[in-house]
Design a protein around this motif. Structure first.
Motif, PDB file in Angstrom:
ATOM      1  N   SER A   1      -9.314  -6.155  -2.149  1.00  0.00           N
ATOM      2  CA  SER A   1     -10.127  -7.840  -2.144  1.00  0.00           C
ATOM      3  C   SER A   1      -9.427  -7.859  -1.159  1.00  0.00           C
ATOM      4  CB  SER A   1     -10.549  -8.937  -2.947  1.00  0.00           C
ATOM      5  OG  SER A   1      -9.171  -9.150  -3.587  1.00  0.00           O
ATOM      6  N   ARG A   2      -7.850  -8.354  -1.008  1.00  0.00           N
ATOM      7  CA  ARG A   2      -7.053  -8.370  -0.165  1.00  0.00           C
ATOM      8  C   ARG A   2      -7.345  -7.581   1.470  1.00  0.00           C
ATOM      9  NH1 ARG A   2      -3.201  -8.273  -4.243  1.00  0.00           N
ATOM     10  NH2 ARG A   2      -2.478 -10.113  -4.634  1.00  0.00           N
ATOM     11  N   PHE A   3      -7.013  -5.716   0.939  1.00  0.00           N
ATOM     12  CA  PHE A   3      -7.749  -5.758   2.462  1.00  0.00           C
ATOM     13  C   PHE A   3      -9.453  -5.619   2.761  1.00  0.00           C
ATOM     14  CE2 PHE A   3      -9.594  -1.325   4.475  1.00  0.00           C
ATOM     15  CZ  PHE A   3      -8.389  -1.260   5.271  1.00  0.00           C
ATOM     16  N   ALA A   4     -10.291  -5.894   2.109  1.00  0.00           N
ATOM     17  CA  ALA A   4     -11.141  -6.294   2.805  1.00  0.00           C
ATOM     18  C   ALA A   4     -11.257  -7.379   2.952  1.00  0.00           C
ATOM     19  CB  ALA A   4     -12.633  -6.210   1.439  1.00  0.00           C
ATOM     20  N   THR A   5     -10.651  -8.687   3.160  1.00  0.00           N
ATOM     21  CA  THR A   5     -10.509  -9.755   3.804  1.00  0.00           C
ATOM     22  C   THR A   5     -10.468  -9.632   4.748  1.00  0.00           C
ATOM     23  OG1 THR A   5      -9.214 -11.123   2.583  1.00  0.00           O
ATOM     24  CG2 THR A   5     -11.493 -11.065   1.732  1.00  0.00           C
ATOM     25  N   GLY A   6      -8.988  -8.815   4.457  1.00  0.00           N
ATOM     26  CA  GLY A   6      -7.538  -8.729   6.247  1.00  0.00           C
ATOM     27  C   GLY A   6      -9.075  -8.041   7.073  1.00  0.00           C
ATOM     28  N   LEU A   7      -9.519  -6.771   6.442  1.00  0.00           N
ATOM     29  CA  LEU A   7     -10.418  -6.199   7.559  1.00  0.00           C
ATOM     30  C   LEU A   7     -11.660  -7.170   8.173  1.00  0.00           C
ATOM     31  CD1 LEU A   7     -10.260  -3.355   8.378  1.00  0.00           C
ATOM     32  CD2 LEU A   7     -12.691  -2.945   6.549  1.00  0.00           C
TER      33      LEU A   7
ATOM     34  N   VAL B   1       0.829  -1.143  -0.299  1.00  0.00           N
ATOM     35  CA  VAL B   1      -0.287  -0.132  -0.570  1.00  0.00           C
ATOM     36  C   VAL B   1       0.871   0.566  -0.551  1.00  0.00           C
ATOM     37  CG1 VAL B   1      -1.585   1.293   1.130  1.00  0.00           C
ATOM     38  CG2 VAL B   1      -1.398  -1.000   1.394  1.00  0.00           C
ATOM     39  N   VAL B   2       0.823   2.282  -1.006  1.00  0.00           N
ATOM     40  CA  VAL B   2       1.066   4.015  -0.984  1.00  0.00           C
ATOM     41  C   VAL B   2       0.701   4.435  -1.007  1.00  0.00           C
ATOM     42  CG1 VAL B   2       2.980   5.062  -2.648  1.00  0.00           C
ATOM     43  CG2 VAL B   2       3.195   2.627  -2.730  1.00  0.00           C
ATOM     44  N   ILE B   3       0.771   5.668   0.441  1.00  0.00           N
ATOM     45  CA  ILE B   3       0.413   6.318   0.915  1.00  0.00           C
ATOM     46  C   ILE B   3       0.862   7.422   0.557  1.00  0.00           C
ATOM     47  CG2 ILE B   3      -0.906   7.630   2.383  1.00  0.00           C
ATOM     48  CD1 ILE B   3      -2.193   4.649   3.614  1.00  0.00           C
ATOM     49  N   PHE B   4       0.522   8.537   0.101  1.00  0.00           N
ATOM     50  CA  PHE B   4       1.496  10.403  -0.111  1.00  0.00           C
ATOM     51  C   PHE B   4       3.241   9.663  -1.077  1.00  0.00           C
ATOM     52  CE2 PHE B   4      -1.564  11.518   2.803  1.00  0.00           C
ATOM     53  CZ  PHE B   4      -2.700  12.281   2.374  1.00  0.00           C
ATOM     54  N   GLY B   5       2.564   8.759  -1.720  1.00  0.00           N
ATOM     55  CA  GLY B   5       4.081   8.204  -2.158  1.00  0.00           C
ATOM     56  C   GLY B   5       5.247   7.363  -1.057  1.00  0.00           C
ATOM     57  N   ILE B   6       4.535   7.485  -0.411  1.00  0.00           N
ATOM     58  CA  ILE B   6       5.405   5.948   0.474  1.00  0.00           C
ATOM     59  C   ILE B   6       4.455   4.648   0.614  1.00  0.00           C
ATOM     60  CG2 ILE B   6       6.464   5.785   3.677  1.00  0.00           C
ATOM     61  CD1 ILE B   6       5.583   9.347   3.310  1.00  0.00           C
ATOM     62  N   MET B   7       5.756   3.639   0.913  1.00  0.00           N
ATOM     63  CA  MET B   7       5.029   2.340   0.289  1.00  0.00           C
ATOM     64  C   MET B   7       5.546   1.765   2.048  1.00  0.00           C
ATOM     65  SD  MET B   7       5.947  -0.726  -1.275  1.00  0.00           S
ATOM     66  CE  MET B   7       5.369  -2.192  -0.926  1.00  0.00           C
ATOM     67  N   LEU B   8       3.841   1.867   2.885  1.00  0.00           N
ATOM     68  CA  LEU B   8       3.758   1.176   4.112  1.00  0.00           C
ATOM     69  C   LEU B   8       4.742  -0.056   3.895  1.00  0.00           C
ATOM     70  CD1 LEU B   8      -0.161   1.834   4.320  1.00  0.00           C
ATOM     71  CD2 LEU B   8       2.211   3.495   5.356  1.00  0.00           C
ATOM     72  N   PRO B   9       4.485  -0.625   5.581  1.00  0.00           N
ATOM     73  CA  PRO B   9       5.554  -1.944   4.806  1.00  0.00           C
ATOM     74  C   PRO B   9       4.453  -2.891   5.640  1.00  0.00           C
ATOM     75  CG  PRO B   9       4.944  -1.036   7.966  1.00  0.00           C
ATOM     76  CD  PRO B   9       4.886   0.418   6.415  1.00  0.00           C
ATOM     77  N   LEU B  10       3.259  -3.022   5.470  1.00  0.00           N
ATOM     78  CA  LEU B  10       2.346  -3.820   5.246  1.00  0.00           C
ATOM     79  C   LEU B  10       1.783  -3.940   3.955  1.00  0.00           C
ATOM     80  CD1 LEU B  10       0.381  -3.760   8.716  1.00  0.00           C
ATOM     81  CD2 LEU B  10       2.201  -5.221   8.604  1.00  0.00           C
ATOM     82  N   CYS B  11       1.972  -5.724   3.712  1.00  0.00           N
ATOM     83  CA  CYS B  11       0.957  -5.663   2.311  1.00  0.00           C
ATOM     84  C   CYS B  11      -0.514  -5.447   2.300  1.00  0.00           C
ATOM     85  CB  CYS B  11       0.861  -7.126   2.190  1.00  0.00           C
ATOM     86  SG  CYS B  11       0.030  -8.060   3.016  1.00  0.00           S
ATOM     87  N   SER B  12      -1.386  -5.247   1.828  1.00  0.00           N
ATOM     88  CA  SER B  12      -3.398  -4.881   1.647  1.00  0.00           C
ATOM     89  C   SER B  12      -3.527  -5.804   2.944  1.00  0.00           C
ATOM     90  CB  SER B  12      -3.601  -5.243   0.427  1.00  0.00           C
ATOM     91  OG  SER B  12      -2.549  -3.874  -0.675  1.00  0.00           O
ATOM     92  N   ARG B  13      -3.267  -6.951   2.626  1.00  0.00           N
ATOM     93  CA  ARG B  13      -4.172  -7.804   3.555  1.00  0.00           C
ATOM     94  C   ARG B  13      -3.703  -7.627   5.344  1.00  0.00           C
ATOM     95  NH1 ARG B  13      -3.833 -12.435   1.263  1.00  0.00           N
ATOM     96  NH2 ARG B  13      -6.308 -12.240   0.376  1.00  0.00           N
ATOM     97  N   CYS B  14      -2.601  -7.688   5.158  1.00  0.00           N
ATOM     98  CA  CYS B  14      -1.833  -7.591   6.801  1.00  0.00           C
ATOM     99  C   CYS B  14      -2.401  -6.192   7.503  1.00  0.00           C
ATOM    100  CB  CYS B  14      -0.380  -7.190   6.893  1.00  0.00           C
ATOM    101  SG  CYS B  14       0.554  -9.191   6.577  1.00  0.00           S
ATOM    102  N   LEU B  15      -2.441  -5.508   6.368  1.00  0.00           N
ATOM    103  CA  LEU B  15      -2.712  -3.558   6.843  1.00  0.00           C
ATOM    104  C   LEU B  15      -4.112  -3.187   7.424  1.00  0.00           C
ATOM    105  CD1 LEU B  15      -2.281  -0.988   7.072  1.00  0.00           C
ATOM    106  CD2 LEU B  15      -3.560  -0.293   4.882  1.00  0.00           C
ATOM    107  N   GLY B  16      -5.536  -4.381   6.455  1.00  0.00           N
ATOM    108  CA  GLY B  16      -6.468  -4.914   6.704  1.00  0.00           C
ATOM    109  C   GLY B  16      -6.722  -5.316   8.220  1.00  0.00           C
TER     110      GLY B  16
END
Length: 99
Positions: free
Chosen positions: A81-87, A15-30
């Motif tokens: 879908s990764r974020f939604a299922t992780g959520l 996941v990239v927010i404001f040009g910075i890549m977060l250390p977690l993937c979409s599913r882990c972030l969710g």
């Protein structure tokens, strides 16, 4: 590629927010957002252990299906879908821990 014990750390699922890549993937972030949201809200499950487990299994089930689908198929799944299922799985964990 940065490997983590429980997160794949791939740039394609990141996941990239404001040009910075977060250390977690979409599913882990969710997963993290869902578990923290349930943890710090007034949501509780009451009832016997079987009914609580059934609700949590229903919430975590889509993450298992989506994870297996993306692992075993040639097509992958989308970050949405990764974020939604992780959520939903994170909500299940939050409910179990809050219990």
């Amino acid at each position: 590629m940065c490997r983590r014990p429980l997160c794949n750390g791939r740039e394609a699922t990141g996941v990239v927010i404001f040009g910075i890549m977060l250390p977690l993937c979409s599913r882990c972030l969710g997963f993290a957002v869902g578990s923290l949201a349930i943890r710090y809200t007034g949501v509780y499950l009451t009832g016997n252990l079987f009914s609580v487990g059934l609700v949590c299994a229903a919430l975590a089930g889509p993450a298992v299906v989506d994870g297996c689908y993306s692992y075993f198929s040639q097509r992958g799944t989308t970050n949405t879908s990764r974020f939604a299922t992780g959520l939903s799985a994170g909500c299940a964990l939050g409910l179990l821990l809050k219990g």
